[in-house]
Design a protein around this motif. Structure first.
Motif: not given
Length: 51
Positions: A4-12
């Motif tokens: 399973y993959v988790g992402l914490d997306a930010g602007l950069e």
């Protein structure tokens, strides 16, 4: 083994964590927030990722 993959997306930057079914970390990495960079980070695990 299912992953399973988790992402914490930010602007950069996007933090990405891949874990197995027991919650053990398989890979943890930060990449640029660009589709190609995220795809590259999960490429070797794509066939085992669950939805």
């Amino acid at each position: 083994m299912k992953l399973y993959v988790g992402l914490d997306a930010g602007l950069e930057e996007t933090s990405l964590c891949i874990v197995d079914g027991e919650g053990l970390t398989v890979r943890e990495v930060k990449v640029m927030t660009e589709p190609a960079a995220i795809r590259s980070a999960v490429e070797g695990y794509a066939d085992r990722l669950e939805r």
